[in-house]
Write a protein that holds these residues in place. Structure first.
Motif, mmCIF file in Angstrom:
data_model
loop_
_atom_site.group_PDB
_atom_site.id
_atom_site.type_symbol
_atom_site.label_atom_id
_atom_site.label_comp_id
_atom_site.label_asym_id
_atom_site.label_seq_id
_atom_site.Cartn_x
_atom_site.Cartn_y
_atom_site.Cartn_z
ATOM 1 N N ALA A 243 -14.119 -118.990 -6.738
ATOM 2 C CA ALA A 243 -12.691 -118.671 -6.820
ATOM 3 C C ALA A 243 -12.445 -117.529 -7.797
ATOM 4 O O ALA A 243 -11.588 -116.665 -7.562
ATOM 5 N N GLY A 244 -13.206 -117.501 -8.896
ATOM 6 C CA GLY A 244 -13.066 -116.415 -9.859
ATOM 7 C C GLY A 244 -13.453 -115.081 -9.262
ATOM 8 O O GLY A 244 -12.768 -114.066 -9.471
ATOM 9 N N ALA A 245 -14.551 -115.050 -8.512
ATOM 10 C CA ALA A 245 -14.985 -113.804 -7.875
ATOM 11 C C ALA A 245 -13.948 -113.329 -6.861
ATOM 12 O O ALA A 245 -13.628 -112.130 -6.791
ATOM 13 N N LEU A 246 -13.416 -114.241 -6.063
ATOM 14 C CA LEU A 246 -12.386 -113.878 -5.099
ATOM 15 C C LEU A 246 -11.144 -113.355 -5.813
ATOM 16 O O LEU A 246 -10.569 -112.331 -5.428
ATOM 17 N N ASN A 247 -10.754 -114.056 -6.864
ATOM 18 C CA ASN A 247 -9.543 -113.699 -7.596
ATOM 19 C C ASN A 247 -9.660 -112.334 -8.255
ATOM 20 O O ASN A 247 -8.727 -111.525 -8.223
ATOM 21 N N ARG A 248 -10.806 -112.052 -8.851
ATOM 22 C CA ARG A 248 -10.998 -110.758 -9.513
ATOM 23 C C ARG A 248 -10.989 -109.607 -8.515
ATOM 24 O O ARG A 248 -10.641 -108.480 -8.860
ATOM 25 N N SER A 249 -11.350 -109.903 -7.278
ATOM 26 C CA SER A 249 -11.340 -108.854 -6.253
ATOM 27 C C SER A 249 -9.932 -108.564 -5.757
ATOM 28 O O SER A 249 -9.694 -107.546 -5.099
ATOM 29 N N GLY A 250 -9.005 -109.467 -6.050
ATOM 30 C CA GLY A 250 -7.633 -109.305 -5.593
ATOM 31 C C GLY A 250 -7.200 -110.305 -4.550
ATOM 32 O O GLY A 250 -6.079 -110.234 -4.039
ATOM 33 N N ILE A 251 -8.064 -111.261 -4.212
ATOM 34 C CA ILE A 251 -7.724 -112.299 -3.240
ATOM 35 C C ILE A 251 -7.052 -113.467 -3.954
ATOM 36 O O ILE A 251 -7.649 -114.071 -4.848
ATOM 37 N N PRO A 252 -5.810 -113.810 -3.619
ATOM 38 C CA PRO A 252 -5.179 -114.979 -4.232
ATOM 39 C C PRO A 252 -5.871 -116.264 -3.792
ATOM 40 O O PRO A 252 -6.109 -116.464 -2.600
ATOM 41 N N VAL A 253 -6.199 -117.109 -4.760
ATOM 42 C CA VAL A 253 -6.824 -118.399 -4.483
ATOM 43 C C VAL A 253 -5.853 -119.476 -4.939
ATOM 44 O O VAL A 253 -5.597 -119.624 -6.137
ATOM 45 N N LEU A 254 -5.329 -120.214 -3.989
ATOM 46 C CA LEU A 254 -4.318 -121.228 -4.255
ATOM 47 C C LEU A 254 -4.937 -122.617 -4.157
ATOM 48 O O LEU A 254 -5.951 -122.814 -3.481
ATOM 49 N N ALA A 255 -4.297 -123.573 -4.813
ATOM 50 C CA ALA A 255 -4.772 -124.955 -4.778
ATOM 51 C C ALA A 255 -3.607 -125.875 -4.487
ATOM 52 O O ALA A 255 -2.496 -125.673 -4.995
ATOM 53 N N MET A 256 -3.848 -126.882 -3.664
ATOM 54 C CA MET A 256 -2.858 -127.920 -3.403
ATOM 55 C C MET A 256 -3.115 -129.070 -4.358
ATOM 56 O O MET A 256 -4.179 -129.689 -4.341
ATOM 57 N N THR A 257 -2.130 -129.368 -5.210
ATOM 58 C CA THR A 257 -2.311 -130.404 -6.222
ATOM 59 C C THR A 257 -0.956 -130.893 -6.695
ATOM 60 O O THR A 257 0.064 -130.221 -6.506
ATOM 61 N N THR A 258 -0.906 -132.049 -7.315
ATOM 62 C CA THR A 258 0.330 -132.553 -7.894
ATOM 63 C C THR A 258 0.681 -131.740 -9.135
ATOM 64 O O THR A 258 -0.170 -131.504 -9.994
ATOM 65 N N THR A 259 1.920 -131.285 -9.215
ATOM 66 C CA THR A 259 2.387 -130.469 -10.335
ATOM 67 C C THR A 259 3.637 -131.108 -10.938
ATOM 68 O O THR A 259 4.123 -132.136 -10.471
ATOM 69 N N ASP A 260 4.186 -130.449 -11.966
ATOM 70 C CA ASP A 260 5.448 -130.920 -12.527
ATOM 71 C C ASP A 260 6.595 -130.755 -11.547
ATOM 72 O O ASP A 260 7.594 -131.465 -11.608
ATOM 73 N N ALA A 261 6.432 -129.802 -10.612
ATOM 74 C CA ALA A 261 7.508 -129.515 -9.662
ATOM 75 C C ALA A 261 7.448 -130.380 -8.417
ATOM 76 O O ALA A 261 8.477 -130.650 -7.797
ATOM 77 N N ALA A 262 6.267 -130.804 -8.031
ATOM 78 C CA ALA A 262 6.153 -131.526 -6.756
ATOM 79 C C ALA A 262 4.875 -132.330 -6.712
ATOM 80 O O ALA A 262 3.877 -131.993 -7.353
ATOM 81 N N HIS A 263 4.923 -133.389 -5.926
ATOM 82 C CA HIS A 263 3.729 -134.172 -5.639
ATOM 83 C C HIS A 263 2.965 -133.485 -4.514
ATOM 84 O O HIS A 263 3.562 -132.868 -3.637
ATOM 85 N N ALA A 264 1.634 -133.571 -4.533
ATOM 86 C CA ALA A 264 0.842 -132.976 -3.459
ATOM 87 C C ALA A 264 1.262 -133.555 -2.110
ATOM 88 O O ALA A 264 1.491 -134.759 -1.984
ATOM 89 N N LYS A 265 1.345 -132.685 -1.100
ATOM 90 C CA LYS A 265 1.789 -133.133 0.220
ATOM 91 C C LYS A 265 0.849 -134.181 0.807
ATOM 92 O O LYS A 265 1.269 -135.109 1.492
ATOM 93 N N TYR A 266 -0.458 -133.975 0.574
ATOM 94 C CA TYR A 266 -1.468 -134.829 1.199
ATOM 95 C C TYR A 266 -2.411 -135.369 0.129
ATOM 96 O O TYR A 266 -2.593 -134.762 -0.922
ATOM 97 N N ARG A 267 -3.010 -136.516 0.437
ATOM 98 C CA ARG A 267 -3.970 -137.074 -0.510
ATOM 99 C C ARG A 267 -5.095 -136.079 -0.764
ATOM 100 O O ARG A 267 -5.486 -135.851 -1.896
ATOM 101 N N TYR A 268 -5.622 -135.489 0.297
ATOM 102 C CA TYR A 268 -6.571 -134.380 0.178
ATOM 103 C C TYR A 268 -6.253 -133.351 1.241
ATOM 104 O O TYR A 268 -5.974 -133.701 2.392
ATOM 105 N N ASP A 269 -6.325 -132.078 0.868
ATOM 106 C CA ASP A 269 -6.310 -131.007 1.851
ATOM 107 C C ASP A 269 -7.754 -130.819 2.286
ATOM 108 O O ASP A 269 -8.518 -130.075 1.679
ATOM 109 N N HIS A 270 -8.141 -131.523 3.347
ATOM 110 C CA HIS A 270 -9.538 -131.640 3.754
ATOM 111 C C HIS A 270 -9.843 -130.777 4.982
ATOM 112 O O HIS A 270 -10.933 -130.861 5.554
ATOM 113 N N ALA A 271 -8.894 -129.931 5.393
ATOM 114 C CA ALA A 271 -9.097 -129.079 6.565
ATOM 115 C C ALA A 271 -10.119 -127.988 6.266
ATOM 116 O O ALA A 271 -10.403 -127.680 5.102
ATOM 117 N N LYS A 272 -10.650 -127.375 7.341
ATOM 118 C CA LYS A 272 -11.671 -126.328 7.208
ATOM 119 C C LYS A 272 -11.471 -125.326 8.344
ATOM 120 O O LYS A 272 -12.081 -125.454 9.403
#
Length: 558
Positions: A243-272
């Motif tokens: 993720a660091g290598a992708l990010n440094r190249s300019g590719i945004p790397v996002l994560a689905m997780t529970t935050t202060d603003a919202a609960h994660a939509k799914y127990r796991y984002d397990h798609a591929k």
């Protein structure tokens, strides 16, 4: 005639006022502290004069002349509801914002989390009553909804999509299997991208796949990566490095997780899956890891994947990606600057080249929205079902997995069913995992005389790291390629992605790969390998025999 017309108009007005309006959705236990975002939704057509909503203790009615034409949402607080759902309700109970009109309260209607009721009255007539637990089973974050007269046909949680089944005809398909040819398909597809690559994958640790995406970015392709923010065991050091290598190249790397603003939509984002240029989808059972997409000639997992070329199908998956990658549960992934590395892997002799076919019929299968399509696939079998899974777990100690139950029921009507499961140590060392599941299936087959058999894969014979597949072949005509594990969580609570492909050449291709794995697991070979309990007994017997021999030897010495 005028009198008849007037009567008809009056009847229509009365019907619009008192008929067809009902509660179709409610959420009594949302995630925000104090539940200021709890809400209910009405559907129907007509004037709401005379309608009252109550929980038996408090209630409210609507301002005179309020009309409903379709759907109307009433929340406790407008701003809290907007934070949870992204839009304001039609009415609010507690005056929180001038932008949302207020209902007229009579007492205080607060939906209790664990046990309560909702009552809808028209005048003195009780139109609808919903009781929980009873009509629905309460759970934090769950939205209870009415569909075709049934409450909660599937679990639905705040923020989740409500996709409907869709089928696409005339799709060009390239089928592939890991470890044989998975990476070559991925690399070629990414190399041909011109405008956009959208990536959604549970785990991403593969250096060469990351470099392929970086190369695409360097030639002007827009790339976005969405990952699971809390996989089992956490995001690995290798995952943060990629993720660091992708990010440094300019590719945004996002994560689905529970935050202060919202609960994660799914127990796991397990798609591929990938969506490329709004025209192509690459999807499969494997994470973006060296074992799932090994370099040609290196050992890896047994997995199935598919490249699908069709603008309509790609648009469908693109909308799924855009939906899942938006909202308060999506944050930039915390990355590291560690160097990337590819672990050593044994050599592997490639057996399967990719298979391309035209004019396929493809039906997306998205968990939790449409995962019941898998049941329909299995229940529609007439001749044969071949199942290759990483593992199968039961719902409870007493209830078989519903997909497995459907397969066994198919064998009871004469369908030949074969089940092949992984045999790597972490799927066989427990007391209720793959070896016990194989025994259970074969015991049912023997007791009822069914055309049903289960085996454990012989990984050594096929030079595979593990079986990570989640595939099904039905009647040599239709194939499920997916990320959906056969457990209680994956179909009902995860975001998963798969497709059912109806095309005989593609079915034959996966059938050949299955046969290769099945035949390596001979009935008297890996399928009957001693389980952990038997090994323990043998070990104990050896120790006891050794001690007995030592005792006899010492007695003789005396």
């Amino acid at each position: 005639m005028r009198l008849i017309a007037a009567v008809l108009i009056l009847l229509c007005l009365l019907a619009g006022t008192a008929g067809g309006i009902q509660i179709v959705e409610f959420c009594p236990d949302p995630y925000q502290p104090g539940d200021p975002d709890e809400y209910l939704a009405l559907e129907g057509t007509g004037v709401l004069d005379g309608y009252v909503l109550s929980d038996g203790e408090g209630g409210y009615r609507f301002p005179p002349g309020t009309r409903i034409d379709g759907r109307l949402v009433i929340a406790r607080g407008g701003p809290a509801f907007e934070q949870a759902h992204g839009y304001l309700p039609d009415f609010e109970i507690e005056a929180r914002t001038a932008a949302v009109p207020d209902v007229i309260p009579n007492g205080n209607l607060l939906m209790a989390n664990r046990a309560d009721e909702l009552l809808l009255y028209h005048g003195t007539t009780l139109v609808q009553q919903i009781v929980w637990p009873g009509d629905v089973h309460p759970r934090e974050g769950q939205i209870h909804y009415l569909e075709d007269g049934v409450w909660d046909p599937r679990p639905l949680f705040i923020g989740q999509s409500r996709l409907l089944p869709a089928t696409f005809d005339g799709v060009a398909v390239t089928a592939f299997v890991a470890p044989d040819c998975s990476y070559e398909i991925f690399s070629a597809a990414v190399a041909e991208a011109e405008h956009e690559i959208l990536v959604n994958v549970y785990e991403f640790t593969d250096e060469k796949m990351a470099n392929d995406l970086i190369c695409a970015l360097d030639r002007g392709v827009g790339v976005t990566v969405l990952l699971e923010g809390g996989p089992v065991g956490g995001v690995s050091a290798e995952g943060r490095a990629v993720a660091g290598a992708l990010n440094r190249s300019g590719i945004p790397v996002l994560a689905m997780t529970t935050t202060d603003a919202a609960h994660a939509k799914y127990r796991y984002d397990h798609a591929k899956y990938l969506v490329i240029d709004g025209s192509t989808v690459l999807l499969g059972s494997e994470n973006f890891k060296p074992g799932g997409y090994p370099a040609p000639g290196l050992q890896g997992n047994r997995g199935w994947g598919v490249l699908l070329e069709d603008p309509g199908l790609a648009a469908y998956f693109r909308e799924v990606f855009l939906f899942d990658s938006a909202g308060g549960d999506i944050v930039p992934l915390e990355v590291t600057a560690a160097e990337l590395c590819t672990p050593w892997a044994p050599d592997y002799t490639v057996e399967f080249a990719p298979c391309r076919a035209e004019e396929a019929r493809v039906t997306p299968v998205l968990s939790p929205d449409t995962s019941t399509l898998i049941l329909g696939l299995i229940e529609g079998a007439e001749k044969s079902i071949a199942i290759e899974q990483a593992y199968i777990t039961n719902e409870t100690p007493y209830d078989l997995n519903p997909y497995l139950t459907a397969a066994i029921d198919a064998s009871r009507r004469g369908v030949v069913v074969r089940v092949l499961l992984d045999s790597v140590w972490f799927n066989t060392e427990g007391n209720a995992d793959n070896d016990e599941m194989v025994e259970t299936i074969n015991r049912i087959a023997a007791a009822e005389g069914l055309p049903l058999e289960a085996r454990l894969a012989d990984l050594e014979a096929n030079n595979l790291a593990k079986i990570h597949n989640k595939g099904v072949i039905v009647d040599d005509r239709a194939v499920l390629v997916s990320s959906i594990n056969w457990n209680a969580n994956s179909p009902a609570f995860n975001r998963e992605a798969g497709v059912i492909i109806e095309q005989p050449d593609i079915a034959a291709y996966y059938r050949e790969a299955f046969e290769d794995d099945w035949n390596a697991a001979q009935e008297e070979g890996a399928g009957d390998a001693p389980g952990p309990d038997l090994l323990k007994i043998v070990a104990a017997a050896c120790i006891l025999a050794g001690l007995t021999g030592l005792y006899i030897y010492r007695r003789r010495r005396i």
